[in-house]
Design an enzyme around this catalytic site. Structure first.
Site, mmCIF file in Angstrom:
data_model
loop_
_atom_site.group_PDB
_atom_site.id
_atom_site.type_symbol
_atom_site.label_atom_id
_atom_site.label_comp_id
_atom_site.label_asym_id
_atom_site.label_seq_id
_atom_site.Cartn_x
_atom_site.Cartn_y
_atom_site.Cartn_z
ATOM 1 N N HIS A 1 0.798 -1.233 0.000
ATOM 2 C CA HIS A 1 0.000 0.000 0.000
ATOM 3 C C HIS A 1 0.825 1.275 0.000
ATOM 4 O O HIS A 1 0.262 2.357 0.144
ATOM 5 C CB HIS A 1 -0.916 0.043 1.219
ATOM 6 C CG HIS A 1 -1.983 -0.995 1.214
ATOM 7 N ND1 HIS A 1 -3.238 -0.772 0.698
ATOM 8 C CD2 HIS A 1 -1.984 -2.263 1.649
ATOM 9 C CE1 HIS A 1 -3.965 -1.874 0.834
ATOM 10 N NE2 HIS A 1 -3.223 -2.794 1.411
ATOM 11 N N LYS B 1 -7.725 14.296 4.941
ATOM 12 C CA LYS B 1 -6.944 13.056 4.904
ATOM 13 C C LYS B 1 -5.884 13.180 5.992
ATOM 14 O O LYS B 1 -5.756 14.224 6.611
ATOM 15 C CB LYS B 1 -6.274 12.853 3.541
ATOM 16 C CG LYS B 1 -5.483 14.081 3.031
ATOM 17 C CD LYS B 1 -4.876 13.824 1.664
ATOM 18 C CE LYS B 1 -5.842 14.030 0.513
ATOM 19 N NZ LYS B 1 -6.136 12.813 -0.236
ATOM 20 N N ARG B 2 -5.109 12.101 6.228
ATOM 21 C CA ARG B 2 -4.020 12.212 7.187
ATOM 22 C C ARG B 2 -3.075 13.348 6.799
ATOM 23 O O ARG B 2 -2.865 13.629 5.621
ATOM 24 C CB ARG B 2 -3.253 10.886 7.253
ATOM 25 C CG ARG B 2 -3.984 9.805 8.009
ATOM 26 C CD ARG B 2 -4.332 10.243 9.418
ATOM 27 N NE ARG B 2 -3.148 10.332 10.264
ATOM 28 C CZ ARG B 2 -2.739 9.400 11.105
ATOM 29 N NH1 ARG B 2 -3.445 8.298 11.249
ATOM 30 N NH2 ARG B 2 -1.656 9.554 11.822
ATOM 31 N N LYS C 1 1.353 14.525 1.105
ATOM 32 C CA LYS C 1 -0.022 14.841 0.713
ATOM 33 C C LYS C 1 -0.213 16.349 0.480
ATOM 34 O O LYS C 1 -1.239 16.800 0.008
ATOM 35 C CB LYS C 1 -1.004 14.329 1.758
ATOM 36 C CG LYS C 1 -1.025 12.794 1.850
ATOM 37 C CD LYS C 1 -1.972 12.303 2.934
ATOM 38 C CE LYS C 1 -1.894 10.814 3.196
ATOM 39 N NZ LYS C 1 -2.603 9.989 2.190
ATOM 40 N N THR D 1 -8.141 6.841 -1.762
ATOM 41 C CA THR D 1 -9.505 6.333 -1.870
ATOM 42 C C THR D 1 -10.490 7.462 -1.572
ATOM 43 O O THR D 1 -11.629 7.430 -2.029
ATOM 44 C CB THR D 1 -9.740 5.162 -0.885
ATOM 45 O OG1 THR D 1 -9.189 5.507 0.383
ATOM 46 C CG2 THR D 1 -9.098 3.887 -1.393
ATOM 47 N N LYS E 1 -14.278 8.694 -3.240
ATOM 48 C CA LYS E 1 -15.491 9.046 -2.494
ATOM 49 C C LYS E 1 -16.013 10.417 -2.922
ATOM 50 O O LYS E 1 -17.222 10.618 -3.095
ATOM 51 C CB LYS E 1 -15.205 9.040 -0.983
ATOM 52 C CG LYS E 1 -14.853 7.662 -0.451
ATOM 53 C CD LYS E 1 -14.194 7.698 0.929
ATOM 54 C CE LYS E 1 -13.504 6.363 1.226
ATOM 55 N NZ LYS E 1 -12.535 6.423 2.316
HETATM 56 C C1 26W Z 1 4.360 0.559 10.009
HETATM 57 C C2 26W Z 1 3.887 1.948 9.739
HETATM 58 C C3 26W Z 1 2.872 1.993 8.665
HETATM 59 C C4 26W Z 1 1.544 2.208 8.972
HETATM 60 C C5 26W Z 1 0.591 2.241 7.974
HETATM 61 C C6 26W Z 1 3.227 1.804 7.350
HETATM 62 C C7 26W Z 1 2.286 1.829 6.361
HETATM 63 C C8 26W Z 1 0.966 2.041 6.669
HETATM 64 C C9 26W Z 1 -0.106 2.041 5.595
HETATM 65 C C10 26W Z 1 0.230 1.046 4.515
HETATM 66 C C11 26W Z 1 -0.319 3.406 5.036
HETATM 67 C C12 26W Z 1 -1.565 3.484 4.214
HETATM 68 O O1 26W Z 1 -2.671 3.499 4.740
HETATM 69 N N1 26W Z 1 -1.411 3.575 2.887
HETATM 70 C C13 26W Z 1 -2.520 3.966 2.024
HETATM 71 O O2 26W Z 1 -3.227 2.826 1.585
HETATM 72 C C14 26W Z 1 -4.380 3.194 0.843
HETATM 73 C C15 26W Z 1 -5.150 1.947 0.521
HETATM 74 O O3 26W Z 1 -4.490 1.190 -0.426
HETATM 75 C C16 26W Z 1 -3.982 3.968 -0.401
HETATM 76 O O4 26W Z 1 -5.142 4.392 -1.072
HETATM 77 C C17 26W Z 1 -3.137 5.190 -0.010
HETATM 78 O O5 26W Z 1 -2.655 5.831 -1.179
HETATM 79 C C18 26W Z 1 -1.975 4.762 0.858
HETATM 80 O O6 26W Z 1 -1.277 5.908 1.347
#
Ligand code: 26W
Length: 810
Positions: A356, A544-545, A550, A652, A656
């Site tokens: 992701h 968003k975050r 971003k 995503t 929406k």
């Molecule tokens: C370990 C720390 C950590 C925590 C969360 C690393 C990575 C993450 C997630 C993978 C971050 C995340 O939510 N990524 C998002 O995933 C969405 C669903 O596929 C995408 O639409 C977003 O672009 C992406 O930033």
């Protein structure tokens, strides 16, 4: 009017629930009790179907999918479940007749905020689609006692408060103590030979119990009720009565606390990895319990493990559940007595992995000694997987030690989770075409060369049930009257709307719905931010975050630019705008928090200027979460999707907003590119560098933000305002960090790595065009309708169909 007999039945069940569970009647129950009894009444109605579906899972010979995810960001359930069971109307009327506004009860449910952002919300949308499509797909995760922190904005700064979402209980979950599992940490492994076979005995470990809590996942008008099973940590030891008797109360309960801390709290980091021991424990804890449970389910129906991959698909949502791979190996080897090759064959055929993010700071790597200390047997297995893998690499790259070390699972004292997932799965996918091609050609290039067919794309999607039917009742009603309601389960049918873009009366109706949604949001903002909004202004939304990539900073610098223009020329032809922000910053991410402060400082500064604040308003909505997204997104005119090209895997939120008829201003990044393909250049506002351009500027070091600063007086003016007291005369140094990061970089990092200044000009020109286009209502709503009409592709129903036909084969 709903059916009388049904209403009577609901009323009877509800009053009975209120009496038997709370000892209350309609007259003396509290609001919370009314909410709970209402939810329980609905839950009890689907119990029969749930039991049936569970029975099928256990006895049916269909292949089952288990979706492993460290996050499930489901939000509230009551309205969603009423809608999906087609009971919204019956309940609303029944409660209305009792003098209770059901909407008020719905508002009493806390959000299940068991996720940070995109990844967690995607998992929730996928569960909805799986159940709706009648597929046997279950979620496995952690039952955090505290979800995503509550955000307060005080004096413009973010403050974090604990999220006590379980404080008043959770009526949707059912505890199953009889199905608890033991998970082992620490200790050491004794190897011996018994009857000619090597056996591994785990000694001196600490056991933590995993207690499952099940929540029903109810699809839309679907027989099937799937299960979201979340594990809660419980100490295996009772209170040490000897210690207790001696009065050593603290010590007596310390060990208990230590075990139970595992499912205490969700880590609030998004796209940022830290090698924390507790986090490693969280991962192994939920994964071990889940795999034990999956194997037990399988064994209740089959005896031959070679059938396993035909009957079970396990999906790994990013690398967080990666340890499921060696855990399945452990069970197959140590408990089921299979040989390595057979076990490995089964494992690889069972697992699939989705990546992701390509942000390098998000890639998980564990210090090997921590890993070994906590999980000694898993460490041995991962070592063996690595040895065998490296040996096979040697065949392809004889003598190329560097290359092999680069690709290895264990190297330089670290265990790397992405390589483990790639090697241990039969499928690896990215979440939008650009992202997948970056995976194949850059991040995972070497692995792709060896096994190109393993890497596939499956573009993300969102459920139109929550993100349109539930959150935008006005538009849903209009769609149903115009094209029928088949879009609820056949999202591609939204396309039937396209001809209506040319229909003036339909455009008016659409505009009216949008206005109603803007009013609903404006009322919320009035109450929470004490700001009056102009409903005719452009609602320009960036939620968003908070993350540098971003580029909330690009947005706010542009607002500062507009403000400055208006200061010089108060009569400039700028269509009134309301800039709406929302989002949480990770508590340790100082720069992201400073960007929140900057947005709020700019908001305050503009507010002081009576005249200009009739044209520009800036609102920061506190505590952005699923429930607020449901209010905000339907009210948006403009959707900000302005990440540095190449950095946002998919996005995503973009989908929406599109579904709800907002027009996107965005870069050619993630799924924005697919949205662009779906609606065309006339119906979307694309600006900025492409991923290739960003890449080559990085590679050749040709990007020089200081030249832009010197040569573009607008950029200079705005950047100087960060540090010259224009924003806050009392503390001119406050935003120095942002200023320096844009112009100088620090600790040897390049300046402005997210190319904010590089995209400034084209962003501002594109925003100007939006301002002009908005004034032509016919044109604007034509574009709007075309967006909604083409959003069908971005349904998670389509994503799930692709996962199923390409990967899971349920
Ligand atoms: C370990 C720390 C950590 C925590 C969360 C690393 C990575 C993450 C997630 C993978 C971050 C995340 O939510 N990524 C998002 O995933 C969405 C669903 O596929 C995408 O639409 C977003 O672009 C992406 O930033």
């Amino acid at each position: 009017m709903a059916d009388m007999a049904e209403k009577n039945r609901v009323r009877k069940n509800f009053e009975e629930t209120l009496r038997s569970h709370f000892g209350r009647t309609l007259n003396d129950a509290s609001k919370k009790q009314l909410y709970k009894a209402c939810a329980m009444t609905l839950r009890d109605e689907i119990m029969g179907q749930w039991v049936e579906s569970e029975k099928e899972t256990k006895e049916d010979h269909r292949k089952q999918l288990y979706y492993l995810s460290i996050e499930f960001l489901t939000g509230r359930a009551l309205r969603n479940n009423l809608i999906n069971t087609l009971k919204e109307k019956v309940y609303a009327e029944t409660f209305g007749e009792m003098g209770i506004d059901i909407n008020e009860l719905i508002e009493l449910e806390p959000d299940a905020g068991l996720g940070n952002g995109g990844l967690g919300r995607l998992a929730a949308c996928f569960l909805d689609s799986l159940a709706t499509m009648g597929l046997p797909g279950h979620g496995f995760g952690l039952r955090y006692q505290y979800g995503m922190f509550k955000q307060k904005i005080v004096d413009g700064y973010q403050l974090e408060m604990p999220d006590l979402w379980l404080e008043d209980g959770n009526v949707w979950e059912i505890q199953h103590p009889e199905e608890q599992k033991e998970v082992r940490f620490g200790g050491h492994i004794i190897q011996s030979i018994e009857k000619g076979k090597t056996v591994y005995k785990h000694k001196d470990y600490i056991t933590v119990l995993a207690v499952p809590y099940d929540t029903p996942i109810i699809g839309y008008q679907s027989e099937r009720v799937n299960t979201l099973r979340l594990w809660s940590a419980k100490s295996a030891k009772n209170l040490d009565m000897k210690l207790f008797g001696r009065g050593d109360y603290l010590k007596a309960s310390a060990e208990k606390e230590l075990a139970e801390v595992i499912s205490k709290v969700l880590y609030p980091d998004d796209n940022h990895y830290e090698g924390k021991a507790l986090r490693l424990k969280q991962h192994y804890f939920f994964v071990s319990a889940s795999i034990q449970c999956i194997v037990a389910n399988f064994k209740s129906q089959y005896s031959n493990f070679r059938l396993f991959p035909e009957k079970v698909a396990i999906h790994i949502n990013d690398t967080h559940p990666a340890l499921a791979i060696p855990e399945l190996m452990r069970i197959l080897l140590d408990e089921e007595g299979l040989d390595w090759d057979t076990a490995w064959n089964i494992t690889v055929k069972t697992f699939a992995y989705t990546n992701h993010t390509i942000m390098s700071e998000a890639l998980e790597r564990w210090p090997e000694n921590l890993f070994k200390e906590q999980l000694p047997r898993i460490h041995m297995i991962v070592h063996e997987i690595n040895e065998r893998y490296c040996r096979s690499l040697w065949e392809y790259f004889p003598g190329q030690w560097d290359k092999i070390a680069q690709m290895a699972i264990v190297a330089y004292g670290e265990v790397r989770m992405a390589p483990l997932c790639i090697v241990g799965s039969h499928s690896v996918n990215g979440v939008a075409p650009l992202h997948t091609s970056i995976l194949k050609n850059e991040v995972f290039k070497d692995y792709n060369k060896l096994e190109p067919l393993k890497f596939v794309n499956i573009t993300n999607g969102v459920t139109q049930r929550r993100w349109l039917l539930l959150s935008n009742p006005g538009l849903s009603e209009l769609l149903n009257q115009t094209i029928g309601d088949s879009w609820i389960v056949q999202p591609w049918r939204l396309k039937d709307l396209e001809p209506y873009a040319q229909d003036a009366s339909f455009r008016d109706a659409f505009a009216k719905v949008k206005k109603g949604n803007k009013k609903r949001l404006a009322e919320y903002i009035k109450e929470n931010n004490q700001i009056d909004l102009d409903l005719d202004s452009i609602f320009d939304v960036h939620v968003k975050r908070l993350h540098e990539y971003k580029r909330q900073l690009l947005n706010v610098l542009h607002i500062m630019h507009l403000y400055t223009e208006l200061l010089y020329n108060p009569n400039a032809d700028i269509h009134p705008r309301t800039f709406i922000f929302g989002g949480k910053a990770s508590p340790g991410y100082h720069r992201a928090k400073l960007i929140i402060k900057l947005i709020n400082t700019v908001a305050e500064r503009i507010k002081k200027d009576k005249k200009i604040s009739e044209i520009l308003k800036v609102v920061y909505i506190e505590d952005y979460r699923v429930t607020l997204a449901e209010k905000i997104i339907p009210a948006a005119d403009v959707s900000e999707q302005i990440s540095t090209a190449g950095k946002e895997a998919s996005g995503t939120g973009n989908m929406k907003f599109m579904l709800n008829g907002a027009l996107t201003i965005g870069t050619m990044d993630g799924a924005n590119i697919e949205i662009f393909k779906a609606v065309g250049a006339d119906n979307m506002y694309i600006f900025g560098l492409t991923a290739d351009e960003v890449n080559s500027m990085h590679r050749y070091g040709t990007y020089d933000p200081q030249t832009l600063y010197r040569e573009n007086h607008r950029i200079k003016l705005v950047l100087d305002q960060l540090v010259n007291g224009f924003l806050n005369p009392e503390d001119t140094g406050m935003f120095m960090d942002l200023y320096r990061s844009l112009l100088y970089g620090e600790n040897g990092n390049m300046a402005d790595p997210y190319m904010v200044l590089a995209d400034m000009k084209s962003y501002s020109q594109t925003q100007e065009k939006i301002g002009k286009d908005f004034q032509n209502k016919d044109l604007w709503f034509e574009k709007t309708i075309i967006n909604t009409a083409n959003a069908g592709y971005f349904s998670s129903d389509r994503s799930i169909r692709e996962y199923n036909s390409g990967i899971w084969k349920l």
